[in-house]
Design a protein around this motif. Structure first.
Motif: not given
Length: 545
Positions: A431-457
């Motif tokens: 969370c930045h000082a102005d309150g805007y959030i920014e994604i840094k990583d994913r805690s799930k092992d989901i891969i987002i390819s072209g906007g679609e979720n792919i389950s690694s499992i």
């Protein structure tokens, strides 16, 4: 006079009644627009042009015909279709009967679709001819009788009939004056959308009428959409119900410009010819448009607004679109939040920055929608918000009416997702000082390819079925075109041999093609002392490739 404890003057003789309270539903939008703007164009698709009165007529005919077939409250109607007018109409007609719309991902394989049809207990399936083959296999695998309605699209050559009744037959026998009713409760389910979780089987996300209503209005507020936008369907309507935009366009009395397939030539042609004002898409769509031949981009002299989400867009992609004159709005959300629920809201003072700095600012996920009650980045265990220092990572949490009801038939996953009174996104951010959030990583092992979720499992499960594979791990590899693609790390059985191409083709033969790994790396997999594969090590290797 003494007032009983806990009751005030505003708690007496001021009850809800039919005059002052009604259940929220986005179905009310099409009713109003057909009444106020009957002659305005509602749908464009090739040679088809229909106004709002004609569209509302078709919607009520379809709802009437479905009701006559016994479809009603709590039933599931599945639709496998491209972004064609019939898919748009189903977003209104199906819930008008009290039933629940299940818009199925057209990119899935037959096995996944069969699971969805059975898990959602679909009573009826509406099929676009383009997907007749996969639908036929899915119904066979499902192993039970499901009535099939065939869409007949004269502009599409191919496909074959599966059922005894067509979509047009339903319209012909339907009542254009069908008296549909609002839901008994705005908490009633309106749609069912499946998302890949951390396991192979997708989870059924249930939306309610209230949330769909609010997010549709939220799109208008967030994007500053005036009346009568011309919206191009580059975003799949199966994806979070097109981020609720079928209902948004009805509320704004706009025009839906339908598009069967996402290709740069028709997109630019339609932007020019129909004077498209708005469209949505994952970063991959923006990337395709930004790198299209210059001759395709010529002749667009009006403002075009673009909303992107589905994966964190690289600043370079945003910059390339802005240089073309497109105004990019970056949003963020999940299937569980009705699509976008967070926006990188723009500040006028940022206009003085150069285009690179603007793109960097726009690449942040941002702040909550006006209709979202709560958004925070917090410690996932204590739910204590992290410092707004732009460095401390935590999990993103949502709270509000545009958060799903829960996962269908999966109370344990619902309880876990809602623990502590917040929806746990599984995405890690700062969370930045102005309150805007920014994604840094994913805690799930989901891969987002072209906007679609792919389950690694799920992908790993297929690879483990190959006779040469001893162990497999799938992680995301950054990709300029797709955002991320699956990268497979493979340990072979002693004495066994396999090539990268062989394993990729094996996956493509056993699952949806877009889920197959694009890269295969052979060698021993790093493990913890207990034998668990260290995926964080593999992610670093994939990034370095």
């Amino acid at each position: 006079m003494t007032i009983p404890h806990g009751e005030g003057i505003y708690d007496r003789e001021l009850d809800k009644n039919a005059a002052n309270f009604s259940q929220m539903t986005p179905l009310s939008f099409i009713e109003r627009t057909a009444q106020v703007y009957p002659g305005r164009t509602a749908v464009v698709y090739g040679d088809v042009r229909r106004n709002w009165l004609q569209t509302y007529d078709r919607v009520r005919r379809l709802a009437s015909a479905l009701a006559n077939r016994g479809i009603g409250r709590g039933d599931t109607v599945a639709v496998i279709a491209a972004n064609i007018p019939e898919m748009f109409e189903c977003h209104f007609a199906v819930p008008m009967t009290g039933a629940v719309l299940n818009a199925v991902n057209t990119r899935l394989d037959a096995e996944a679709i069969a699971f969805i049809l059975n898990h959602g207990e679909a009573r009826l399936l509406i099929v676009d001819p383009e997907f007749a083959d996969v639908a036929e296999r899915a119904v066979h695998i499902a192993g039970r009788s499901i009535e099939i309605i065939d869409i007949i699209d004269p502009s599409f050559s191919g496909g074959h009939r599966l059922g005894e009744t067509t979509y047009d037959d339903l319209l012909e026998g339907g009542n254009p004056n069908f008296k549909w009713e609002r839901p008994v409760d705005e908490w009633d389910a309106i749609s069912l959308n499946y998302t890949s979780g951390t396991t192979g089987d997708p989870k059924g996300v249930v939306y309610h009428h209230r949330g769909a209503y609010l997010n549709a209005v939220g799109n208008i507020l967030t994007w500053g959409m005036a009346n009568h936008p011309v919206y191009l369907w580059t975003l799949p309507m199966f994806h979070c119900n097109g981020w609720c935009f079928p209902w948004t366009i009805a509320a704004a009395a706009g025009t839906s410009v339908c598009l069967r397939s996402v290709r740069v030539e028709p997109i630019y042609d339609l932007i020019r010819s129909e004077k498209v004002t708005h469209f949505c898409g994952a970063p991959i769509v923006l990337n395709l448009l930004a790198h299209a031949p210059d001759e395709l981009k010529a002749g667009i002299d009006h403002k075009v607004s673009v909303m992107t989400a589905g994966a964190a867009p690289p600043a370079a992609v945003i910059e390339a679109m802005e240089e073309l004159g497109f105004d990019v709005t970056h949003t963020y959300g999940l299937t569980e939040t009705y699509g976008p629920a967070v926006v990188c809201a723009w500040h006028d003072e940022w206009n003085d920055h150069d285009i690179s700095e603007k793109a960097r600012l726009k690449a942040r996920q941002g702040v909550r929608y006006s209709v979202l009650d709560g958004l925070m980045v917090a410690d996932p265990e204590t739910l204590e918000p992290v410092p707004s220092d732009g460095e401390t990572m935590g999990e993103i949490f949502f709270r509000g009416n545009n958060v799903m009801r829960g996962y269908l038939k999966n109370p344990s996953s619902s309880d876990k997702a809602f623990a502590g009174g917040w929806f746990h996104s599984g995405d890690l951010a700062v969370c930045h000082a102005d309150g805007y959030i920014e994604i840094k990583d994913r805690s799930k092992d989901i891969i987002i390819s072209g906007g679609e979720n792919i389950s690694s499992i799920e992908v790993e499960g297929v690879l483990y079925r190959h006779p040469a594979v001893m162990e497999a791990a799938i992680v995301a590899r950054p990709d300029e075109k797709w955002g991320e693609t699956p990268c497979a790390f493979i340990g072979l059985k002693p004495g066994a041999t396999a090539t990268e191409r062989e394993l990729i083709e094996f996956c493509r033969a056993n699952m949806a093609h877009y889920k197959a790994p694009k890269t295969v790396v052979f060698g021993p997999l790093p493990k913890t002392s207990t034998g668990k594969i260290q995926k964080f090590v593999l992610r670093e290797k994939a990034r370095a490739l």
